[in-house]
Write a protein that holds these residues in place. Sequence first.
Motif, PDB file in Angstrom:
ATOM      1  N   VAL A 165       3.443  54.566   9.199  1.00 30.50           N
ATOM      2  CA  VAL A 165       2.862  55.681   8.400  1.00 30.50           C
ATOM      3  C   VAL A 165       1.537  55.671   9.278  1.00 30.50           C
ATOM      4  O   VAL A 165       1.535  54.832  10.199  1.00 30.50           O
ATOM      5  CB  VAL A 165       2.292  54.096   7.256  1.00 30.50           C
ATOM      6  N   LYS A 199       5.677  58.222   7.078  1.00 28.50           N
ATOM      7  CA  LYS A 199       4.950  58.438   6.442  1.00 28.50           C
ATOM      8  C   LYS A 199       3.387  58.950   6.504  1.00 28.50           C
ATOM      9  O   LYS A 199       2.729  58.710   7.572  1.00 28.50           O
ATOM     10  CB  LYS A 199       4.356  57.637   4.642  1.00 28.50           C
ATOM     11  N   GLN A 232      -2.147  52.523  -3.671  1.00 32.84           N
ATOM     12  CA  GLN A 232      -0.663  52.638  -3.289  1.00 32.84           C
ATOM     13  C   GLN A 232      -1.190  52.593  -1.623  1.00 32.84           C
ATOM     14  O   GLN A 232       0.380  52.409  -0.610  1.00 32.84           O
ATOM     15  CB  GLN A 232      -0.451  54.670  -3.344  1.00 32.84           C
ATOM     16  N   ASP A 234       1.409  50.749   1.523  1.00 36.72           N
ATOM     17  CA  ASP A 234       2.409  51.101   2.251  1.00 36.72           C
ATOM     18  C   ASP A 234       1.893  50.805   3.977  1.00 36.72           C
ATOM     19  O   ASP A 234       2.595  50.702   4.973  1.00 36.72           O
ATOM     20  CB  ASP A 234       2.259  52.766   2.303  1.00 36.72           C
ATOM     21  N   SER A 244       1.764  50.772  11.663  1.00 36.66           N
ATOM     22  CA  SER A 244       0.881  52.203  11.306  1.00 36.66           C
ATOM     23  C   SER A 244       0.236  52.893  11.848  1.00 36.66           C
ATOM     24  O   SER A 244      -0.402  51.939  13.377  1.00 36.66           O
ATOM     25  CB  SER A 244       0.385  51.767   9.494  1.00 36.66           C
ATOM     26  N   SER A 280       9.502  57.527  -0.590  1.00 38.18           N
ATOM     27  CA  SER A 280       9.085  56.836  -0.876  1.00 38.18           C
ATOM     28  C   SER A 280      10.703  55.930  -1.384  1.00 38.18           C
ATOM     29  O   SER A 280      11.613  56.452  -1.852  1.00 38.18           O
ATOM     30  CB  SER A 280       8.578  55.992  -2.651  1.00 38.18           C
TER      31      SER A 280
END
Lengths: 1040, 469, 179, 175
Positions: free
Chosen positions: A205, A240, A314, A318, A325, A1038
């Motif tokens: 992410v 993402k 949200q 994540d 990340s 998702s």
Amino acid sequence: MERRDFLKVVGTAAGAGALASCSNTGGVPPERMLPYVIGEPEIVPGISTYYRTTCRECPAGCGMDVRTREGRALKADGNPLSPISHGKLCARGQASLHGLYNPDRVPQALVRQGGPKDADPWKKLSWDQAEQQLADALARGRGRAVFLTQNYTGTLDRLVTDWCAALGVERVIYDTFAWEPVRTANRLLFGVDGVPVHDFAQAEVVLNFGADFLETWISPVDYAHGFVQGNAYRAGKRGKLYALSAHQTLTDLNAEEWVPVKPGTEPLVALAIARLVAERAGGAGAGAAAPLLAGVNVDAAAAAAGISPEKIRQIAQDFGNGGRSLAVGPGPAAQHRNATAVAAAVAILNSVAGNYGHTLSFARLEEHAGRSASYAQMQQLLGRLRSGQVQVLLVDGPNPLYAFPAQDDVAGALAKVPFIASFSSYLDETSERAHLLLPDHHFLESWGDYVPRTGVRSIVQPVMMPVFDTKLKGDVLLSVATRAKATLPNAAPTFYDYLRGSWQREVQPAAGGAGAFEAWWEESLKAGVVLTAGAAAPAGGAAAPALQAAGLARIRFEAASFDAAPAGSGESLILLAYPSYRFYDGRMADRAWLQELPDPVHKVTWDSVLEISPVTAKRLGLDDGNVVEVTTSHGKATLPVWRHPGMRPDVVALQMGLGHRGFGRYADGRGVNVASLLGAVAEPESGAMVWQQVTARVKPTGEWARMSMQNQVKTESGREITRDISLADARRLEAGAVVAGASAGSPARESARERYPEHVDVTGNPKGKVVGELQAAGGFAPETVTAGPADYPPPHTYYGEYSEAQPRWAMAIDMERCIGCSACTTACYAENNIGIVGPEQVARGRHLQWIRIERYFEGPEAETAPTHVNFLPMLCQQCGNAPCEPVCPVYAAYHTPDGLNAQIYNRCVGTRYCANNCPYKVRVFNWFTWQWPEPLNWQLNPDVGVREKGVMEKCTFCVQRIRDAQNEARLQGRGVHDGEIVPACAQTCPGEAIVFGNVKDPNSRVAQVAASGRGYRVLEELNTQPAITYLKRVVDASEA
Amino acid sequence: MATVVRSETHPDIGSYEDVNRDILKLLSRPGRGYRILLALAIAGVIALFTAWGLQIVLGIGMSGLRNPIGWGVYITTFVFWVGIAHSGTLISAILYLFRARWRQSIYRAAEAMTVFAVMTAGLFPVIHVGRPWLAYYLMPYPNQRMIWPNFRSPLVWDVFAVGTYFTVSATFFYIGMIPDLAAARDSAIVPWRKKLYSTLSLGWRGTNWEWKHFTRAYLYLAALATPLVLSVHSVVSWDFAMSLVPGWHSTVFAPYFVAGAIYSGLAMVLTLLIPIRKIFGLEAYFTTRHVEQMAKVMLLTSLIVSYAYLCEAFTAWYTFEPAEQTGGYLMFGATGEYWWSAWLMLTCNAFVPQLLWFRQVRRSIPAMFVITLFVNIGMWFERYSIIVLSLSHEYEPWMWNQYRPSLTGMIIILGSFGWFLMWFLLFLRVLPAVSVAELKEVLPPPLRRLRAGPATLRRPRGGAEEVRP
Amino acid sequence: MSARADAGMLAVFGELDATVTAIERLRALKVSDIVVFTPVPRHELDHALHEPESPVRIFTLVGGLTGAATGFALGTWTSLDWPLVTGGKPIITLPAFVIIAFELTILFGALSTVAGLLINARLPHMGLEVIYDPAFSAGKFGIYAVPQPGQGASVRQILGDAGAEEIRERPEEVRVGTV
Amino acid sequence: MGRVRWVLLGVVATLALAGTGIGAAGQSPLGGKGPQQPIAFPHDLHAGKSKIPCMYCHYSADRSWDAGIPAVATCAGCHLPGGVPMVRADRPGVKQLAEYWQRKLPIPWVRIYNLPDYVHFPHMRHVKAGMQCQECHGPVETMPVVQKVVPLQMGWCIQCHRKRGARTDCFMCHY
């Protein structure tokens, strides 16, 4: 150096041959062949020679492979051994050849003899005279001389530092993009004045706060490569990217989700996310920031940023799964009055998520990014110039006269300096004010080295003889030092010797190079890059640095403020300046290839546009191409608008890089310089230039300008050109399941499904019953096409050379891996001698791109607020049932036995029927004969014909490379290996989106990729049997 | 008193000798108006070739064409002129086979129009291509390269169809003219004319065997030309229909184009003949009846093309394919950026000609002249709409574009009218513009029997039926 | 002056029925060497002369068939001579060749019809001295008859009775186009 | 007389057509002598009398698209070893060579075999296929002045490719 001295000869094929046009006009006067005086064993006429060097077009320092023929550089590509470029290049790197062969280069040493108003104020000098003049000036100005350099690292940096010390010159390093906020935040929070290497490949992410890391940010090729590795769908997973910005750059368009935060509120949002992440992690990693985070109010931050608190929650949900990340930012695209706070908040975010030591680490630094003076320091320098403290100013690289706001009065400051010498090879705005021009070699003509990041030594070596009578800067400095009787440590007669000496002393031991230096040096030259200690990421991750409370206390985590708009009519909108993928900070604006390259986002060529939200545009009654007047407290500009669906309604955006005055024929007078609209504001903490500082007043003028762009549409208008698939479906397909409606996404099909549920199935195709009824009534049934790329050509065409044994060259393009950067387009221009048509012709749609990146905004409200963007590289699909072929009256278009859709230029009469009949519209026509001003024509690839007016042309899958590989294989008595043939577009693609090969061989990579469940072929319902399989983009990452 | 027998179709013509006198007098010295017109036409030709030369030197980009609109006004004008060319052969061949009695006085001019229209049309593919100096690649002939044209290409079909059409219609035109050339020869006084007609008439004497073979040959030529005339515009329509372009690949195109061609051809014949009739005093030869007959055929063809327009719109709508719907004139034509072209087409070709239902309109020479002008314009824009609209909005939205003709293109198109008019004006003065021999066929033959009989006026139905002595 | 012209006589008629009458009577007299001049083709004259059907149609047929064969042969042979696949279609694409064959049928048919006309009608017939009068192209009918020995008076009688406006004995041969 | 004229016209037209056809099918004029070269290099003496293999000088014919023309150093290697005029030093051509060599200038040879830009001819494939140089370049070893002996037109290439069963795919040579 010596061995290239004899390359001053024109090769037999490359010279006149390549310049002749397609029609043979007879041989008068007789063509001459010039042999080498002394033969070169490594150079065989007709055979390419490759040299490895380092790209110096931006500070990133990508390793580069340059192909030369008969002593001329023809094509630049990435060095696969370089950890910076991974064998890839961006469009700017591809266009470095246009820097080398730029017709507007300073051809030799020049001295000013007239005023700036004279038609030609320059007088030619010999290098001897020029160096003497410089030495004399330095002697006069000793102690009051400044050498303003670009950001060198490595041996040249050492030389310049020593040289400056020996000659009493003060050195100032400056780069427009100096990453001051990131460096300052790292210094304050961690005590490291530098930028760590970001490992995007490991990040699942990514949160982006205005870093255009796919375009210009720090090391864009490596980051793009890594981002795609980490982000693209593979093995049931997809990364993402959240983009938190007011305006989507190319990087942000690649985001899974765009969060339109108010400009200036990034620190608040980042801290809010950090608070939630820290909470979840039980406070681990927050360290000194814990009290700060405890005081963060998520709802207030969300309200300030104009987003919903749920969105922040949200994202926090994540983000941060044990170092998998990454948060990045800011870049110049978010460099506002509180940019350091953004960088600090990003650092805190990475810290609480435990990313240090995993996806980024101070063990490896971007060496080039930690050295530049800040904008504030430059302002001080300008003040000293203005007060007459500087007698001699040497400039190499920086172009403050262009890059700085008018308030800085750079021109006035420069006018106060009695002697300015410039090493620039191009007459940019600042060099034009110089008294002495000492044009440096282009880096492709130079010796040198570069240290892009910790442990990486990249070699710069000349790939050809200098095009002009320029001189290597290092040689000039050494010579001037000799003239000034200054002694330098490790001095050598030439910079080449100096470099070798330095490598022998330092690099060989550091790299653990064994054996004699000469052999090791030869090996290093062949590799192009040498890795020393610390080059690789530490295994198992490095220790996470602790946040320092003292530094933290200095940072105000507040929203940035913006100057109010001047009074007057029109809408006040915050003006966002952002870097250009094509022109960087403006230094690449004199490259015709880049000017002709459509911007990856707005697709306009040769000109500036003001990007505006469709919502605001509608309110102001503006359509694409309507001209507006933009007024800030500092300046005014008139330019057309382009409605960008991916931006907030309260901002407008203007790209940097254009609006030059001078700087060669391709840059002069095109577009708007964003600095002309800004004030001289430095960020207090970091001293960085504040690009996002003003609110502009935007007023429609009622005029309309025909923009130089390919297309006016932003969506697919109901077509199924690009296709998406949900993550869940992609996983199911991977498991071998048949997914009903997997090709969903076409509004037409969806609409058909909704309107006629009793007649069509879930895919939008007519139901079997309907088909039966149709046929019973004498109608035609839609024929389902089942043949795949490998099943063509059909057996009924087998005759003569057409046989089953032939390969079928094919391509697979993964839209998950295409970031839309358009490097492939420029690579294609370089490889295939594609003509540059200029702005007027582009505006008429007469561009000649063989491969173009189509950018379609997707989603129910694609025109105003798209959910995402699909980038689709469109090139000749080499159809098995090519519609273009049978309509050609003279067989200029036909299908080859090896499955290529051939276009024989010398047979082409120019009926243009083939282009009419091409559903993909990839055939382009030479409406005129295009010109390559000397010496740009030196770059023309002798393996590819140059097309004259009246000839249709298109992508050939780089047939010259196919034939080359086939010849080579044949000479060695073997077949062509899979992967041996790489078209230019595939070669340069930073995302490795393009795979090429023989699709009939089931073991080839292309056959395997094309067999993916995500595969589809564009417009395959027309039964054209394209050879290109596209892999659907995976949306909705998702968990389904 | 002898019986005065008059033709039903041409009641105002007297004897065979009258025909010779009236027709051949057209070949005498021209008047001032003629010279001005010819000068204008020649100026147009000069403009045409100047603009074309410039376009060849600089590049076909001068035409205003662009990617992806590879075909524009040149192909439009090509199709327009090929369409014009159809009426001549229609009138001379098809109406000949149908024994339509109203064709005799107009067919020569219509045939000439055919030949010159094909000559004009034939320029345009060469003007249109990017490298006209290589246009000979389209010809099938043995060459050192050992390569042949691609017989699968509709453009090669075009070369064959238009080439055959030109050859056959020129032959038909010339063969039919031989007896008239002999008549012109026999009455010519000016030496160059005498020499010209002597050569061209091949020594024709009008003997019984000459006439016997001539009439049979003429019949067979007519029989061959009839399928040809239907095929030519079908083949031209396949340039479009064989393609993949939405709005083009339609099975209705062949009949649609043939009907359109006849429609525009008849309109052009009227546009040309109405002034000529007036200027040269040929009212006796070219009567209101002729105009009315042609008007009826025009009405029929107008209905056919209107039906085709409806078909196009309907199928585009019915497919539910976005490409089809935007490709035709349905979306971008009727409401989009080319609305003017589409509405001009519909107005001129479908709406205005509905006036032809009225007999008074059909018989009004001025009204017919105006209507034919409308049709001429409408038919040009029909082709423009078909070609440009479809190419502008194909499958790939990324490559949508708009086309604007350039000045060079417009000069070439206007120049082509000069080129056509120049040939036509020269024809009027050099060759018999109305068939002498065939007009005599529709006249009642001079009969001794009638001359000796009582003085009554008889009007036999036409003059073609046999008279037994 | 040829012997044939010596013997013949040229009658000029103003009316069609008179000409027909003269022909029929001459034929009854078994004068076979008759040339009829007419400004307009009239079936009455054909019927009176009892001419056989013109062989031009054979030319047309043969030409047309040759054209069709040539069209198919050209397409097929050139495609096989250098096979190049276009659009995934077979090398020999007969449907496409039908159009070529059709056009060549018409072209060859038309050209051979013209050849048939020229050969059968003995054209071009230029520069030779022949029996002719320019009036025949304007409105007059003419009969040139060559009587067999001893028939001269009867022929003259027939022509005169039928209504000839003028009878020329041993008419002068002229070159058409010079009078 | 008239018929004779027509017949004559026909004959002339036929001849003209045939002539054009033969001209087109044949070759561009080859006759005459080869062009004058800056140094009158006698191929007959080098390749014929002295039997120097072609690829001694045209060194890249078997590995490159280009056959290669010898570097001046190659000439000097025999004629001026170590810069000293040695072999046939008295000949005017060798004197010229010495001048070029001393001034380190390339010799501007006039190109005889030239293909248009749109033809890509791989020498190495032809040499590897076992073709003799003479098949395209003629008996160079007998030529005092080299001249073009083949038309270098497409039909000429194709007839040989067909005879040998080599590829006749357009995209092999034209791109």
